[in-house]
Scaffold this motif. Structure first.
Motif, PDB file in Angstrom:
ATOM      1  N   TYR A   1      30.302  53.209  17.130  1.00 37.62           N
ATOM      2  CA  TYR A   1      30.928  53.367  18.441  1.00 37.62           C
ATOM      3  C   TYR A   1      31.433  54.805  18.577  1.00 37.62           C
ATOM      4  CZ  TYR A   1      35.398  53.232  15.987  1.00 37.62           C
ATOM      5  OH  TYR A   1      36.437  53.523  15.136  1.00 37.62           O
ATOM      6  N   ASN A   2      31.551  55.275  19.827  1.00 38.12           N
ATOM      7  CA  ASN A   2      32.139  56.579  20.178  1.00 38.12           C
ATOM      8  C   ASN A   2      31.351  57.784  19.685  1.00 38.12           C
ATOM      9  OD1 ASN A   2      34.117  55.104  21.398  1.00 38.12           O
ATOM     10  ND2 ASN A   2      35.805  55.806  20.112  1.00 38.12           N
TER      11      ASN A   2
ATOM     12  N   TRP B   1      28.418  58.733  20.907  1.00 34.52           N
ATOM     13  CA  TRP B   1      27.909  59.303  22.152  1.00 34.52           C
ATOM     14  C   TRP B   1      28.501  58.508  23.315  1.00 34.52           C
ATOM     15  CZ3 TRP B   1      24.329  57.745  18.244  1.00 34.52           C
ATOM     16  CH2 TRP B   1      23.892  58.809  17.423  1.00 34.52           C
ATOM     17  N   PRO B   2      28.514  59.069  24.517  1.00 32.56           N
ATOM     18  CA  PRO B   2      29.127  58.375  25.660  1.00 32.56           C
ATOM     19  C   PRO B   2      28.605  56.957  25.887  1.00 32.56           C
ATOM     20  CG  PRO B   2      28.692  60.658  26.240  1.00 32.56           C
ATOM     21  CD  PRO B   2      28.082  60.444  24.877  1.00 32.56           C
ATOM     22  N   LEU B   3      27.334  56.713  25.617  1.00 35.91           N
ATOM     23  CA  LEU B   3      26.743  55.403  25.866  1.00 35.91           C
ATOM     24  C   LEU B   3      27.398  54.292  25.061  1.00 35.91           C
ATOM     25  CD1 LEU B   3      24.490  53.872  27.374  1.00 35.91           C
ATOM     26  CD2 LEU B   3      22.960  54.414  25.462  1.00 35.91           C
TER      27      LEU B   3
ATOM     28  N   GLU C   1      30.739  54.439  23.842  1.00 36.35           N
ATOM     29  CA  GLU C   1      32.191  54.614  23.765  1.00 36.35           C
ATOM     30  C   GLU C   1      32.900  53.263  23.951  1.00 36.35           C
ATOM     31  OE1 GLU C   1      33.429  57.573  26.545  1.00 36.35           O
ATOM     32  OE2 GLU C   1      32.647  59.236  25.327  1.00 36.35           O
TER      33      GLU C   1
END
Length: 228
Positions: A191-192, A194-196, A198
């Motif tokens: 998680y977190n 990359w923006p996809l 987050e």
């Protein structure tokens, strides 16, 4: 003896036992969440859940330099050999093997496994590590599956679960997974980066506390925690 877990962001972890250092899915040099580089790593063992580049990561460079044993499925092990990695041990789903540092067992994982050059990466896997009288489960990039109830029968101390959604389980399904697995401690990963993918880890941790008997442990990249 305790086992020390260090998180490097994404799904990259280090485990230290009294005798060995293990790396899991060592995606480091291109990992935006860590300043640790592949050249900093001196593992005895590398374990891979599947073939995607953000998990195989820097395995070839690290293994060639350190001659660490790399444990992966049969297809990835063959691919690594063709990349010049000399010390591999092939396994597959459901198989367990006793190594000098402990036992490894591969579980099913619902995901893909294509290698960075497009080669067949075989079946993705979760990894159960049994060392120093501790049982730690790395679920890999899996979706939720009900047979996690069988993984629970291994008597887990820790479950490491993806929560990023889109490519893996999201927060809600990972909370259900924690219910199935019944591990005293649950650590989030994937998680977190990359923006996809987050996610709000505080909200996730609250969900774990409210809906399961597990305790969440959110590690920041570079942070270590000891499984007592």
């Amino acid at each position: 003896m305790p086992v020390e877990i260090t998180y490097f962001g994404h799904s990259a972890f280090q485990l230290k036992t009294s005798t060995h250092t293990l790396l899991i899915d060592p995606f480091l040099n291109d990992n935006p969440l860590t300043d640790v580089l592949a050249e900093d790593m001196k593992p005895d063992v590398i374990l891979l859940t599947h073939g995607h580049g953000d998990h195989v990561g820097d395995t070839v460079e690290i293994a060639q330099r350190t001659e660490a044993l790399v444990i992966a499925n049969f297809e990835i092990s063959n691919w690594l050999t063709n990349q010049g990695v000399k010390n591999t041990h092939a396994m597959h789903i459901g198989g367990e093997h006793q190594f000098d540092f402990g036992k490894i067992k591969l579980t099913i994982a619902h995901h893909g496994s294509q290698l960075p050059d497009g080669s067949d990466g075989g079946n993705p896997a979760g990894i159960i590590i049994k060392a120093e009288d501790r049982v730690i489960y790395f679920a890999g990039d899996t979706g939720l599956f009900y047979d996690m109830t069988l993984v629970a029968d291994e008597g887990l101390d820790v479950a490491v679960l993806p929560i990023g959604d889109n490519f893996t389980m999201g927060p809600a399904d990972s909370i259900r997974a924690a219910e199935f697995l019944r591990a005293p401690t649950v650590i989030p990963c994937h998680y977190n980066t990359w923006p996809l993918i987050e996610q709000d880890t505080e909200a996730w941790a609250e969900g774990i506390r409210n809906h399961t008997e597990s305790e969440p442990k959110v590690l920041q990249p570079g942070e270590s925690w000891t499984v007592n």
